[in-house]
Design a protein around this motif. Structure first.
Motif, PDB file in Angstrom:
ATOM      1  N   TRP A   1      -7.775   4.457   0.781  1.00 18.87           N
ATOM      2  CA  TRP A   1      -6.714   3.653   1.036  1.00 18.87           C
ATOM      3  C   TRP A   1      -6.718   3.281   2.633  1.00 18.87           C
ATOM      4  O   TRP A   1      -6.460   2.146   2.821  1.00 18.87           O
ATOM      5  N   ILE A   2      -7.282   4.266   3.429  1.00 16.05           N
ATOM      6  CA  ILE A   2      -7.203   3.743   4.810  1.00 16.05           C
ATOM      7  C   ILE A   2      -8.095   2.579   4.831  1.00 16.05           C
ATOM      8  O   ILE A   2      -7.882   1.507   5.731  1.00 16.05           O
ATOM      9  N   ALA A   3      -9.506   2.714   4.325  1.00 15.07           N
ATOM     10  CA  ALA A   3     -10.560   1.738   4.439  1.00 15.07           C
ATOM     11  C   ALA A   3      -9.806   0.437   3.953  1.00 15.07           C
ATOM     12  O   ALA A   3     -10.141  -0.750   4.539  1.00 15.07           O
ATOM     13  N   HIS A   4      -9.125   0.274   2.956  1.00 14.86           N
ATOM     14  CA  HIS A   4      -8.733  -0.978   2.577  1.00 14.86           C
ATOM     15  C   HIS A   4      -7.708  -1.625   3.181  1.00 14.86           C
ATOM     16  O   HIS A   4      -7.443  -2.853   3.212  1.00 14.86           O
ATOM     17  N   TRP A   5      -6.960  -0.738   3.579  1.00 15.47           N
ATOM     18  CA  TRP A   5      -5.620  -1.290   4.534  1.00 15.47           C
ATOM     19  C   TRP A   5      -6.258  -1.799   5.885  1.00 15.47           C
ATOM     20  O   TRP A   5      -5.877  -2.918   6.204  1.00 15.47           O
ATOM     21  N   LYS A   6      -7.449  -1.128   6.429  1.00 16.44           N
ATOM     22  CA  LYS A   6      -8.011  -1.897   7.471  1.00 16.44           C
ATOM     23  C   LYS A   6      -8.754  -3.157   7.084  1.00 16.44           C
ATOM     24  O   LYS A   6      -8.684  -4.110   7.740  1.00 16.44           O
TER      25      LYS A   6
ATOM     26  N   THR B   1      -4.680   1.911  -4.837  1.00 18.22           N
ATOM     27  CA  THR B   1      -5.146   1.029  -3.670  1.00 18.22           C
ATOM     28  C   THR B   1      -4.597  -0.619  -3.622  1.00 18.22           C
ATOM     29  O   THR B   1      -4.413  -0.780  -2.638  1.00 18.22           O
ATOM     30  N   SER B   2      -4.396  -1.094  -4.714  1.00 19.77           N
ATOM     31  CA  SER B   2      -3.997  -2.511  -4.851  1.00 19.77           C
ATOM     32  C   SER B   2      -2.566  -2.092  -4.497  1.00 19.77           C
ATOM     33  O   SER B   2      -1.891  -2.962  -3.491  1.00 19.77           O
ATOM     34  N   THR B   3      -1.663  -1.057  -4.675  1.00 22.36           N
ATOM     35  CA  THR B   3      -0.195  -0.728  -4.108  1.00 22.36           C
ATOM     36  C   THR B   3      -0.397  -0.881  -2.644  1.00 22.36           C
ATOM     37  O   THR B   3       0.294  -1.559  -1.869  1.00 22.36           O
ATOM     38  N   VAL B   4      -1.425  -0.115  -2.192  1.00 18.42           N
ATOM     39  CA  VAL B   4      -1.406   0.289  -0.585  1.00 18.42           C
ATOM     40  C   VAL B   4      -1.701  -1.195  -0.149  1.00 18.42           C
ATOM     41  O   VAL B   4      -1.113  -1.558   1.172  1.00 18.42           O
ATOM     42  N   ARG B   5      -2.620  -2.128  -0.590  1.00 22.21           N
ATOM     43  CA  ARG B   5      -2.953  -3.330   0.195  1.00 22.21           C
ATOM     44  C   ARG B   5      -1.719  -4.257  -0.022  1.00 22.21           C
ATOM     45  O   ARG B   5      -1.427  -5.157   0.727  1.00 22.21           O
ATOM     46  N   LEU B   6      -0.995  -4.205  -1.071  1.00 23.37           N
ATOM     47  CA  LEU B   6      -0.055  -5.027  -1.591  1.00 23.37           C
ATOM     48  C   LEU B   6       1.241  -4.658  -0.314  1.00 23.37           C
ATOM     49  O   LEU B   6       1.729  -5.704   0.246  1.00 23.37           O
ATOM     50  N   VAL B   7       1.513  -3.350  -0.268  1.00 29.19           N
ATOM     51  CA  VAL B   7       2.640  -2.934   0.678  1.00 29.19           C
ATOM     52  C   VAL B   7       2.257  -3.512   2.054  1.00 29.19           C
ATOM     53  O   VAL B   7       3.136  -4.065   3.057  1.00 29.19           O
ATOM     54  N   GLY B   8       0.986  -3.314   2.304  1.00 30.56           N
ATOM     55  CA  GLY B   8       0.410  -3.537   3.773  1.00 30.56           C
ATOM     56  C   GLY B   8       0.483  -4.841   4.000  1.00 30.56           C
ATOM     57  O   GLY B   8       0.316  -5.508   5.061  1.00 30.56           O
ATOM     58  N   SER B   9       0.400  -5.752   3.160  1.00 30.13           N
ATOM     59  CA  SER B   9       0.111  -7.344   2.927  1.00 30.13           C
ATOM     60  C   SER B   9       1.510  -7.775   3.902  1.00 30.13           C
ATOM     61  O   SER B   9       1.251  -8.877   4.290  1.00 30.13           O
ATOM     62  N   SER B  10       2.673  -7.154   3.489  1.00 28.31           N
ATOM     63  CA  SER B  10       3.655  -7.540   4.222  1.00 28.31           C
ATOM     64  C   SER B  10       3.910  -7.137   5.867  1.00 28.31           C
ATOM     65  O   SER B  10       4.862  -7.232   6.550  1.00 28.31           O
ATOM     66  N   TRP B  11       2.807  -6.707   6.373  1.00 31.38           N
ATOM     67  CA  TRP B  11       2.561  -6.066   7.646  1.00 31.38           C
ATOM     68  C   TRP B  11       3.360  -4.762   7.876  1.00 31.38           C
ATOM     69  O   TRP B  11       3.839  -4.198   8.764  1.00 31.38           O
ATOM     70  N   ALA B  12       3.490  -4.019   6.654  1.00 31.30           N
ATOM     71  CA  ALA B  12       3.921  -2.604   6.616  1.00 31.30           C
ATOM     72  C   ALA B  12       3.017  -1.514   7.532  1.00 31.30           C
ATOM     73  O   ALA B  12       1.694  -1.889   7.286  1.00 31.30           O
ATOM     74  N   ASN B  13       3.618  -0.655   8.031  1.00 35.59           N
ATOM     75  CA  ASN B  13       2.351  -0.087   8.739  1.00 35.59           C
ATOM     76  C   ASN B  13       1.571   1.103   7.705  1.00 35.59           C
ATOM     77  O   ASN B  13       2.017   1.285   6.611  1.00 35.59           O
ATOM     78  N   LEU B  14       0.667   1.734   8.464  1.00 32.71           N
ATOM     79  CA  LEU B  14      -0.269   2.412   7.690  1.00 32.71           C
ATOM     80  C   LEU B  14       0.519   3.432   6.809  1.00 32.71           C
ATOM     81  O   LEU B  14       0.069   3.740   5.394  1.00 32.71           O
ATOM     82  N   TYR B  15       1.357   4.133   7.506  1.00 36.60           N
ATOM     83  CA  TYR B  15       1.806   5.259   6.954  1.00 36.60           C
ATOM     84  C   TYR B  15       2.618   4.918   5.629  1.00 36.60           C
ATOM     85  O   TYR B  15       2.618   5.578   4.519  1.00 36.60           O
ATOM     86  N   ALA B  16       3.606   3.787   5.790  1.00 32.60           N
ATOM     87  CA  ALA B  16       4.414   3.399   4.665  1.00 32.60           C
ATOM     88  C   ALA B  16       3.476   2.892   3.439  1.00 32.60           C
ATOM     89  O   ALA B  16       3.821   3.008   2.285  1.00 32.60           O
TER      90      ALA B  16
END
Ligand code: CMC
Length: 432
Positions: free
Chosen positions: A393-398, A236-251
Protein backbone atom coordinates in the motif's frame (compact mmCIF):
# COMPACT_ATOMS: atom_id res chain seq x y z
CA UNK A 1 4.70 1.24 -36.83
CA UNK A 2 2.89 2.47 -33.75
CA UNK A 3 0.03 0.16 -32.76
CA UNK A 4 -3.39 1.80 -32.54
CA UNK A 5 -6.97 0.68 -31.91
CA UNK A 6 -10.04 1.94 -33.73
CA UNK A 7 -13.53 2.36 -32.38
CA UNK A 8 -16.35 3.00 -34.83
CA UNK A 9 -19.48 4.67 -33.49
CA UNK A 10 -22.36 5.53 -35.82
CA UNK A 11 -20.08 5.16 -38.84
CA UNK A 12 -17.34 7.45 -37.49
CA UNK A 13 -14.00 5.87 -36.66
CA UNK A 14 -11.76 7.15 -33.88
CA UNK A 15 -8.20 6.06 -33.27
CA UNK A 16 -6.63 5.41 -29.88
CA UNK A 17 -3.03 4.64 -28.93
CA UNK A 18 -2.03 1.19 -27.65
CA UNK A 19 0.22 1.14 -24.58
CA UNK A 20 2.63 -1.80 -24.15
CA UNK A 21 3.99 -2.77 -20.72
CA UNK A 22 7.43 -4.19 -19.92
CA UNK A 23 6.10 -7.74 -20.16
CA UNK A 24 4.28 -7.00 -23.41
CA UNK A 25 0.89 -6.42 -21.79
CA UNK A 26 -1.33 -4.36 -24.08
CA UNK A 27 -3.85 -1.67 -23.22
CA UNK A 28 -5.94 0.68 -25.34
CA UNK A 29 -5.52 4.19 -23.95
CA UNK A 30 -9.06 5.56 -24.03
CA UNK A 31 -8.38 8.70 -21.95
CA UNK A 32 -9.58 10.88 -24.84
CA UNK A 33 -12.67 8.75 -25.62
CA UNK A 34 -15.25 11.04 -24.04
CA UNK A 35 -13.78 14.20 -25.54
CA UNK A 36 -13.66 12.63 -28.98
CA UNK A 37 -17.00 10.79 -28.94
CA UNK A 38 -19.05 11.83 -25.84
CA UNK A 39 -19.19 8.09 -25.00
CA UNK A 40 -17.75 6.48 -21.86
CA UNK A 41 -16.93 2.82 -21.14
CA UNK A 42 -18.75 0.52 -18.69
CA UNK A 43 -16.68 -2.12 -16.90
CA UNK A 44 -18.21 -3.38 -13.63
CA UNK A 45 -15.55 -4.49 -11.18
CA UNK A 46 -12.86 -2.99 -13.48
CA UNK A 47 -12.03 -6.45 -14.86
CA UNK A 48 -10.75 -4.88 -18.11
CA UNK A 49 -9.64 -1.47 -16.95
CA UNK A 50 -6.16 -0.36 -15.92
CA UNK A 51 -6.42 2.66 -13.62
CA UNK A 52 -2.70 3.48 -13.79
CA UNK A 53 0.68 2.30 -14.98
CA UNK A 54 2.77 0.78 -12.20
CA UNK A 55 6.33 -0.47 -11.76
CA UNK A 56 5.79 -2.21 -8.41
CA UNK A 57 4.48 -5.72 -9.14
CA UNK A 58 4.05 -7.91 -12.20
CA UNK A 59 1.37 -10.58 -12.18
CA UNK A 60 0.44 -13.00 -14.94
CA UNK A 61 -2.66 -14.85 -13.79
CA UNK A 62 -2.72 -17.29 -16.73
CA UNK A 63 0.87 -18.43 -16.12
CA UNK A 64 0.73 -18.13 -12.30
CA UNK A 65 3.60 -15.60 -12.19
CA UNK A 66 4.11 -13.00 -9.46
CA UNK A 67 7.15 -10.73 -9.20
CA UNK A 68 7.91 -7.78 -6.90
CA UNK A 69 10.04 -5.17 -8.69
CA UNK A 70 10.98 -7.91 -11.19
CA UNK A 71 12.05 -10.51 -8.60
CA UNK A 72 10.05 -13.80 -8.55
CA UNK A 73 7.99 -14.28 -5.41
CA UNK A 74 9.44 -17.78 -4.96
CA UNK A 75 12.97 -16.32 -4.55
CA UNK A 76 11.84 -13.66 -2.11
CA UNK A 77 9.82 -16.16 -0.04
CA UNK A 78 12.84 -18.47 0.12
CA UNK A 79 15.62 -15.96 0.75
CA UNK A 80 14.43 -12.52 1.78
CA UNK A 81 12.96 -11.06 4.97
CA UNK A 82 9.78 -9.03 5.32
CA UNK A 83 11.75 -5.85 6.09
CA UNK A 84 14.04 -6.30 3.11
CA UNK A 85 11.07 -7.05 0.83
CA UNK A 86 9.29 -3.97 2.18
CA UNK A 87 12.33 -1.85 1.32
CA UNK A 88 12.40 -3.38 -2.16
CA UNK A 89 8.73 -2.64 -2.78
CA UNK A 90 8.84 0.89 -1.41
CA UNK A 91 12.13 2.09 -2.92
CA UNK A 92 12.29 -0.11 -6.02
CA UNK A 93 15.68 -1.70 -5.19
CA UNK A 94 17.07 -4.27 -2.79
CA UNK A 95 18.91 -2.40 0.00
CA UNK A 96 22.65 -2.42 0.65
CA UNK A 97 23.59 -3.71 4.11
CA UNK A 98 23.91 -0.11 5.37
CA UNK A 99 20.53 0.91 3.95
CA UNK A 100 18.86 -2.14 5.49
CA UNK A 101 20.42 -1.44 8.89
CA UNK A 102 19.22 2.16 8.79
CA UNK A 103 15.72 1.09 7.73
CA UNK A 104 15.54 -1.60 10.44
CA UNK A 105 16.83 0.83 13.09
CA UNK A 106 13.87 3.12 12.34
CA UNK A 107 11.55 0.19 13.06
CA UNK A 108 13.04 -0.22 16.52
CA UNK A 109 12.93 3.52 17.20
CA UNK A 110 9.25 3.82 16.25
CA UNK A 111 7.83 0.60 17.69
CA UNK A 112 5.98 2.14 20.66
CA UNK A 113 2.67 3.95 20.50
CA UNK A 114 2.12 7.36 22.12
CA UNK A 115 0.80 6.85 25.66
CA UNK A 116 -2.43 8.78 25.01
CA UNK A 117 -3.17 6.48 22.10
CA UNK A 118 -3.46 3.48 24.39
CA UNK A 119 -6.76 4.91 25.73
CA UNK A 120 -8.35 4.04 22.39
CA UNK A 121 -7.80 0.36 23.12
CA UNK A 122 -9.47 0.69 26.51
CA UNK A 123 -12.59 2.17 24.91
CA UNK A 124 -13.06 -0.42 22.15
CA UNK A 125 -15.36 -3.40 22.88
CA UNK A 126 -13.39 -6.64 23.33
CA UNK A 127 -15.89 -8.43 21.06
CA UNK A 128 -15.46 -5.79 18.31
CA UNK A 129 -13.57 -7.00 15.24
CA UNK A 130 -9.82 -6.14 15.42
CA UNK A 131 -9.90 -4.76 11.85
CA UNK A 132 -12.16 -1.87 12.99
CA UNK A 133 -9.66 -0.96 15.68
CA UNK A 134 -6.67 -1.35 13.34
CA UNK A 135 -8.18 0.94 10.74
CA UNK A 136 -9.15 3.59 13.32
CA UNK A 137 -5.74 3.52 14.97
CA UNK A 138 -3.82 3.75 11.71
CA UNK A 139 -5.91 6.74 10.64
CA UNK A 140 -5.42 8.31 14.08
CA UNK A 141 -1.64 8.23 13.68
CA UNK A 142 -2.09 11.31 11.48
CA UNK A 143 -3.15 13.22 14.60
CA UNK A 144 -0.04 12.19 16.52
CA UNK A 145 2.56 12.75 13.81
CA UNK A 146 1.49 15.91 11.94
CA UNK A 147 5.13 16.55 11.00
CA UNK A 148 4.96 13.52 8.71
CA UNK A 149 1.87 14.72 6.84
CA UNK A 150 3.70 16.06 3.80
CA UNK A 151 1.85 16.44 0.52
CA UNK A 152 5.08 16.04 -1.44
CA UNK A 153 7.40 13.97 0.79
CA UNK A 154 10.99 13.38 -0.37
CA UNK A 155 12.30 9.82 -0.88
CA UNK A 156 14.00 9.86 2.53
CA UNK A 157 10.91 11.21 4.25
CA UNK A 158 8.80 8.43 2.73
CA UNK A 159 11.31 5.83 3.93
CA UNK A 160 10.99 7.20 7.44
CA UNK A 161 7.19 7.35 7.22
CA UNK A 162 7.14 3.79 5.90
CA UNK A 163 9.39 2.38 8.64
CA UNK A 164 7.43 4.23 11.29
CA UNK A 165 4.08 3.08 9.91
CA UNK A 166 5.14 -0.56 9.40
CA UNK A 167 6.56 -0.69 12.89
CA UNK A 168 3.55 0.91 14.57
CA UNK A 169 1.10 -1.24 12.61
CA UNK A 170 2.81 -4.31 14.09
CA UNK A 171 2.34 -2.90 17.62
CA UNK A 172 -1.25 -1.81 16.95
CA UNK A 173 -2.06 -5.23 15.49
CA UNK A 174 -0.67 -7.10 18.50
CA UNK A 175 -2.63 -4.76 20.78
CA UNK A 176 -5.90 -5.34 18.91
CA UNK A 177 -5.40 -9.01 19.83
CA UNK A 178 -4.59 -8.22 23.46
CA UNK A 179 -7.72 -6.13 23.62
CA UNK A 180 -9.92 -8.84 22.12
CA UNK A 181 -8.73 -11.35 24.74
CA UNK A 182 -8.84 -8.73 27.55
CA UNK A 183 -5.15 -9.06 28.39
CA UNK A 184 -2.75 -6.22 29.37
CA UNK A 185 -0.76 -4.53 26.58
CA UNK A 186 2.87 -5.65 26.40
CA UNK A 187 5.45 -3.02 25.36
CA UNK A 188 7.77 -3.78 22.39
CA UNK A 189 11.39 -4.77 23.08
CA UNK A 190 14.34 -2.97 21.46
CA UNK A 191 16.41 -6.15 21.21
CA UNK A 192 13.93 -8.14 19.13
CA UNK A 193 13.57 -8.18 15.36
CA UNK A 194 10.32 -7.48 13.53
CA UNK A 195 8.54 -10.85 13.80
CA UNK A 196 9.87 -11.97 17.20
CA UNK A 197 8.84 -8.58 18.61
CA UNK A 198 5.34 -9.07 17.18
CA UNK A 199 5.07 -12.54 18.74
CA UNK A 200 6.33 -11.12 22.05
CA UNK A 201 3.65 -8.39 22.07
CA UNK A 202 0.98 -10.94 21.08
CA UNK A 203 1.77 -13.70 23.53
CA UNK A 204 4.09 -12.66 26.40
CA UNK A 205 2.49 -11.86 29.74
CA UNK A 206 3.75 -9.36 32.34
CA UNK A 207 5.16 -12.39 34.22
CA UNK A 208 6.24 -14.74 31.44
CA UNK A 209 8.12 -14.18 28.19
CA UNK A 210 6.72 -16.01 25.16
CA UNK A 211 9.19 -18.65 23.90
CA UNK A 212 9.98 -17.77 20.30
CA UNK A 213 10.35 -20.76 17.97
CA UNK A 214 12.42 -20.23 14.81
CA UNK A 215 9.98 -22.35 12.77
CA UNK A 216 7.16 -19.98 13.73
CA UNK A 217 9.24 -16.91 12.83
CA UNK A 218 10.17 -18.47 9.47
CA UNK A 219 6.55 -19.35 8.65
CA UNK A 220 5.34 -15.83 9.48
CA UNK A 221 8.23 -14.32 7.52
CA UNK A 222 7.14 -16.26 4.44
CA UNK A 223 3.47 -15.35 4.88
CA UNK A 224 4.17 -11.63 5.28
CA UNK A 225 6.41 -11.60 2.20
CA UNK A 226 3.77 -13.43 0.14
CA UNK A 227 1.11 -10.91 1.17
CA UNK A 228 3.29 -7.82 0.69
CA UNK A 229 1.85 -6.71 -2.66
CA UNK A 230 -0.53 -7.87 -5.36
CA UNK A 231 -0.79 -4.93 -7.74
CA UNK A 232 -4.21 -3.27 -8.21
CA UNK A 233 -6.37 -5.43 -5.93
CA UNK A 234 -9.42 -4.03 -4.12
CA UNK A 235 -7.57 -2.62 -1.08
CA UNK A 236 -4.60 -1.25 -3.02
CA UNK A 237 -6.92 0.44 -5.52
CA UNK A 238 -8.76 1.88 -2.51
CA UNK A 239 -5.51 3.26 -1.11
CA UNK A 240 -4.70 4.86 -4.47
CA UNK A 241 -8.21 6.24 -4.90
CA UNK A 242 -8.27 7.79 -1.43
CA UNK A 243 -4.71 9.08 -1.85
CA UNK A 244 -5.58 10.61 -5.22
CA UNK A 245 -7.59 13.26 -3.37
CA UNK A 246 -4.25 14.15 -1.69
CA UNK A 247 -5.41 12.46 1.53
CA UNK A 248 -2.40 11.66 3.72
CA UNK A 249 -0.69 8.27 3.87
CA UNK A 250 -2.32 7.22 7.16
CA UNK A 251 -5.86 8.03 5.94
CA UNK A 252 -5.17 6.24 2.66
CA UNK A 253 -3.84 3.01 4.15
CA UNK A 254 -6.52 3.04 6.83
CA UNK A 255 -9.08 2.93 4.00
CA UNK A 256 -7.07 0.01 2.58
CA UNK A 257 -7.54 -1.85 5.88
CA UNK A 258 -11.32 -1.37 5.57
CA UNK A 259 -11.38 -2.65 1.99
CA UNK A 260 -9.29 -5.66 2.98
CA UNK A 261 -11.69 -6.57 5.79
CA UNK A 262 -14.37 -7.91 3.41
CA UNK A 263 -14.74 -11.71 3.13
CA UNK A 264 -14.21 -11.66 -0.64
CA UNK A 265 -10.77 -10.09 -0.05
CA UNK A 266 -8.55 -10.29 3.06
CA UNK A 267 -11.39 -11.49 5.28
CA UNK A 268 -11.48 -14.77 3.33
CA UNK A 269 -8.68 -16.39 5.39
CA UNK A 270 -10.85 -16.25 8.50
CA UNK A 271 -13.87 -17.58 6.57
CA UNK A 272 -11.82 -20.52 5.24
CA UNK A 273 -11.19 -21.81 8.75
CA UNK A 274 -14.86 -21.31 9.68
CA UNK A 275 -15.81 -23.27 6.53
CA UNK A 276 -13.38 -26.12 7.35
CA UNK A 277 -14.80 -26.26 10.88
CA UNK A 278 -18.31 -26.45 9.43
CA UNK A 279 -17.22 -29.34 7.19
CA UNK A 280 -15.70 -31.05 10.23
CA UNK A 281 -19.01 -30.65 12.11
CA UNK A 282 -20.77 -32.26 9.14
CA UNK A 283 -18.49 -35.30 9.64
CA UNK A 284 -16.19 -34.28 6.78
CA UNK A 285 -18.94 -34.29 4.16
CA UNK A 286 -17.01 -32.27 1.56
CA UNK A 287 -19.39 -33.03 -1.28
CA UNK A 288 -22.26 -31.29 0.52
CA UNK A 289 -20.29 -28.01 0.52
CA UNK A 290 -19.13 -28.42 -3.06
CA UNK A 291 -22.73 -29.02 -4.16
CA UNK A 292 -23.90 -25.93 -2.25
CA UNK A 293 -21.21 -23.80 -3.98
CA UNK A 294 -22.31 -25.14 -7.39
CA UNK A 295 -26.03 -24.59 -6.76
CA UNK A 296 -27.12 -21.72 -9.07
CA UNK A 297 -29.86 -20.78 -6.56
CA UNK A 298 -27.38 -20.31 -3.72
CA UNK A 299 -24.91 -17.47 -3.18
CA UNK A 300 -22.64 -19.78 -1.22
CA UNK A 301 -18.96 -19.85 -2.24
CA UNK A 302 -16.12 -22.09 -1.22
CA UNK A 303 -13.90 -19.64 0.61
CA UNK A 304 -10.25 -19.63 -0.41
CA UNK A 305 -11.01 -20.61 -4.01
CA UNK A 306 -11.07 -18.45 -7.11
CA UNK A 307 -9.38 -15.22 -8.01
CA UNK A 308 -10.11 -12.33 -10.34
CA UNK A 309 -6.69 -12.54 -11.95
CA UNK A 310 -5.34 -16.08 -11.38
CA UNK A 311 -6.73 -18.60 -13.82
CA UNK A 312 -4.05 -21.02 -12.72
CA UNK A 313 -2.75 -22.16 -9.32
CA UNK A 314 -1.97 -19.04 -7.24
CA UNK A 315 1.84 -19.23 -6.81
CA UNK A 316 1.47 -17.93 -3.25
CA UNK A 317 -0.96 -20.72 -2.34
CA UNK A 318 1.56 -23.32 -3.57
CA UNK A 319 4.23 -22.02 -1.18
CA UNK A 320 1.81 -21.57 1.72
CA UNK A 321 0.46 -25.11 1.38
CA UNK A 322 4.00 -26.49 1.68
CA UNK A 323 4.81 -24.21 4.66
CA UNK A 324 1.60 -25.27 6.43
CA UNK A 325 2.62 -28.92 6.21
CA UNK A 326 6.20 -28.12 7.31
CA UNK A 327 5.17 -26.00 10.30
CA UNK A 328 2.58 -28.43 11.59
CA UNK A 329 5.13 -31.26 11.29
CA UNK A 330 7.83 -29.26 13.11
CA UNK A 331 5.47 -28.24 15.90
CA UNK A 332 4.08 -31.77 16.10
CA UNK A 333 0.53 -30.53 15.53
CA UNK A 334 -2.05 -32.78 13.94
CA UNK A 335 -4.81 -30.51 12.77
CA UNK A 336 -7.73 -32.42 11.26
CA UNK A 337 -8.65 -29.21 9.40
CA UNK A 338 -5.47 -29.57 7.31
CA UNK A 339 -6.61 -33.02 6.17
CA UNK A 340 -10.05 -31.63 5.33
CA UNK A 341 -8.42 -28.77 3.41
CA UNK A 342 -6.26 -31.16 1.38
CA UNK A 343 -9.26 -33.38 0.59
CA UNK A 344 -11.39 -30.38 -0.33
CA UNK A 345 -8.71 -29.08 -2.68
CA UNK A 346 -8.36 -32.49 -4.35
CA UNK A 347 -12.12 -32.77 -4.85
CA UNK A 348 -12.41 -29.21 -6.20
CA UNK A 349 -9.56 -29.64 -8.68
CA UNK A 350 -11.31 -32.71 -10.13
CA UNK A 351 -14.74 -31.12 -10.34
CA UNK A 352 -15.92 -29.86 -13.76
CA UNK A 353 -17.69 -26.79 -12.32
CA UNK A 354 -14.42 -25.51 -10.82
CA UNK A 355 -12.31 -26.70 -13.77
CA UNK A 356 -14.47 -24.83 -16.30
CA UNK A 357 -14.28 -21.63 -14.27
CA UNK A 358 -10.56 -22.10 -13.53
CA UNK A 359 -11.08 -21.84 -9.77
CA UNK A 360 -7.96 -22.83 -7.82
CA UNK A 361 -6.99 -22.40 -4.15
CA UNK A 362 -5.89 -18.82 -3.49
CA UNK A 363 -3.54 -17.24 -0.94
CA UNK A 364 -6.18 -17.44 1.79
CA UNK A 365 -6.86 -21.17 1.57
CA UNK A 366 -3.96 -22.52 3.64
CA UNK A 367 -2.71 -19.37 5.43
CA UNK A 368 -5.29 -19.62 8.25
CA UNK A 369 -4.04 -23.09 9.18
CA UNK A 370 -0.56 -21.65 9.75
CA UNK A 371 -1.91 -18.80 11.88
CA UNK A 372 -4.05 -21.27 13.81
CA UNK A 373 -1.03 -23.51 14.51
CA UNK A 374 0.81 -20.47 15.90
CA UNK A 375 -2.11 -19.73 18.23
CA UNK A 376 -3.42 -16.68 16.41
CA UNK A 377 -7.24 -16.59 16.62
CA UNK A 378 -9.33 -16.49 13.43
CA UNK A 379 -10.55 -12.88 13.87
CA UNK A 380 -6.91 -11.82 13.70
CA UNK A 381 -6.26 -13.46 10.31
CA UNK A 382 -7.33 -10.39 8.26
CA UNK A 383 -5.12 -8.28 10.55
CA UNK A 384 -2.18 -10.52 9.66
CA UNK A 385 -2.99 -9.96 5.99
CA UNK A 386 -3.04 -6.19 6.63
CA UNK A 387 0.40 -6.24 8.31
CA UNK A 388 1.71 -8.06 5.25
CA UNK A 389 0.03 -5.82 2.67
CA UNK A 390 1.17 -2.58 4.32
CA UNK A 391 4.44 -2.18 2.31
CA UNK A 392 2.51 -2.71 -0.93
CA UNK A 393 0.00 0.00 0.00
CA UNK A 394 2.83 2.38 0.91
CA UNK A 395 4.68 1.62 -2.35
CA UNK A 396 1.54 2.32 -4.40
CA UNK A 397 0.70 5.50 -2.49
CA UNK A 398 4.26 6.70 -3.11
CA UNK A 399 4.13 5.78 -6.79
CA UNK A 400 0.74 7.45 -7.23
CA UNK A 401 2.00 10.67 -5.59
CA UNK A 402 5.11 10.76 -7.80
CA UNK A 403 3.28 10.12 -11.07
CA UNK A 404 2.61 13.42 -12.88
CA UNK A 405 -0.30 11.72 -14.68
CA UNK A 406 -2.19 11.06 -11.42
CA UNK A 407 -5.58 12.77 -11.31
CA UNK A 408 -8.18 12.54 -8.60
CA UNK A 409 -9.93 9.17 -9.02
CA UNK A 410 -13.44 9.83 -10.19
CA UNK A 411 -15.18 7.08 -12.18
CA UNK A 412 -18.26 7.82 -14.26
CA UNK A 413 -21.59 5.97 -14.26
CA UNK A 414 -24.49 5.22 -16.55
CA UNK A 415 -27.56 6.61 -14.84
CA UNK A 416 -30.50 4.15 -14.98
CA UNK A 417 -32.85 5.85 -12.48
CA UNK A 418 -36.04 7.91 -12.92
CA UNK A 419 -36.40 10.54 -15.63
CA UNK A 420 -37.15 14.05 -14.36
CA UNK A 421 -40.44 14.22 -12.39
CA UNK A 422 -42.12 16.69 -10.06
CA UNK A 423 -42.15 16.73 -6.29
CA UNK A 424 -45.55 15.61 -4.88
CA UNK A 425 -46.66 17.02 -1.48
CA UNK A 426 -47.17 14.25 1.13
CA UNK A 427 -51.01 14.70 1.27
CA UNK A 428 -51.28 14.04 -2.46
CA UNK A 429 -49.09 10.91 -2.59
CA UNK A 430 -50.64 7.55 -3.44
CA UNK A 431 -51.40 5.19 -0.54
CA UNK A 432 -52.66 7.91 1.89
N1 CMC B 1 -16.89 -20.89 -5.03
C1 CMC B 1 -17.82 -21.21 -5.96
N2 CMC B 1 -17.97 -20.57 -7.13
C2 CMC B 1 -17.14 -19.55 -7.38
C3 CMC B 1 -16.14 -19.17 -6.48
C4 CMC B 1 -16.03 -19.89 -5.27
N3 CMC B 1 -15.09 -19.57 -4.36
N4 CMC B 1 -15.46 -18.13 -7.00
C5 CMC B 1 -16.01 -17.86 -8.18
N5 CMC B 1 -17.02 -18.73 -8.42
C6 CMC B 1 -17.83 -18.82 -9.64
C7 CMC B 1 -18.87 -17.70 -9.69
O1 CMC B 1 -20.08 -18.09 -9.09
C8 CMC B 1 -19.00 -17.47 -11.19
O2 CMC B 1 -19.78 -18.51 -11.70
P1 CMC B 1 -20.78 -18.22 -12.97
O3 CMC B 1 -19.85 -17.90 -14.11
O4 CMC B 1 -21.55 -19.48 -13.14
O5 CMC B 1 -21.62 -17.03 -12.55
C9 CMC B 1 -17.57 -17.70 -11.70
O6 CMC B 1 -16.97 -18.59 -10.75
C10 CMC B 1 -16.74 -16.42 -11.81
O7 CMC B 1 -16.79 -15.78 -10.55
P2 CMC B 1 -16.81 -14.20 -10.36
O8 CMC B 1 -17.51 -13.88 -9.08
O9 CMC B 1 -17.29 -13.54 -11.61
O10 CMC B 1 -15.27 -13.92 -10.23
P3 CMC B 1 -14.61 -12.62 -9.64
O11 CMC B 1 -13.33 -12.47 -10.36
O12 CMC B 1 -15.55 -11.47 -9.69
O13 CMC B 1 -14.39 -12.96 -8.10
C11 CMC B 1 -13.43 -13.73 -6.08
C12 CMC B 1 -13.17 -13.34 -7.55
C13 CMC B 1 -12.08 -13.97 -5.39
C14 CMC B 1 -14.14 -12.60 -5.36
C15 CMC B 1 -14.27 -15.05 -6.06
O14 CMC B 1 -13.57 -16.10 -6.69
C16 CMC B 1 -14.68 -15.46 -4.64
O15 CMC B 1 -15.68 -14.97 -4.13
N6 CMC B 1 -13.87 -16.36 -3.96
C17 CMC B 1 -14.16 -16.71 -2.59
C18 CMC B 1 -13.61 -15.65 -1.64
C19 CMC B 1 -12.11 -15.66 -1.57
O16 CMC B 1 -11.49 -16.70 -1.40
N7 CMC B 1 -11.49 -14.47 -1.63
C20 CMC B 1 -10.04 -14.30 -1.53
C21 CMC B 1 -9.45 -13.90 -2.82
S1 CMC B 1 -7.65 -14.06 -2.85
C22 CMC B 1 -7.07 -12.92 -1.71
C23 CMC B 1 -7.22 -11.53 -2.19
O17 CMC B 1 -6.44 -11.12 -3.04
O18 CMC B 1 -8.13 -10.88 -1.72
Amino acid sequence: MEETARITINGQTHEFPVITGTENEKAIDISTLRNKTSYITLDSGFGNTAACTSAVTFLDGEQGILRYRGIPIEQLAERSTFIETSYLLITGELPTRKQLEKFAASFTKHASLPKEMLNFFAGYPAAGHPMGLLSAMVCSLAGYYPELLKTEPSGEEIELMAAQLLSKVRTISAYTHRKSVNKPLIPPRDDLKYIPNFLHMMFSTPKKEYKIEQAVVDALQTLLILHADHEQNCSTSTVRLVGSSWANLYASVSAGVCALWGPLHGGANQEVVFMLEEIQKEKGNIQKFIDKAKDPDSNYRLMGFGHRVYKNYDPRAKIIKQRAHELLNTLGIQDPLLDIAVRLEEAVLKDDYFKERKLYPNVDFYSGLIYKAIGIPAVMFPVMFAIGRMPGWIAHWKEMKADPKTKIGRPRQIYVGQKQRDYVPIQQRKGQ
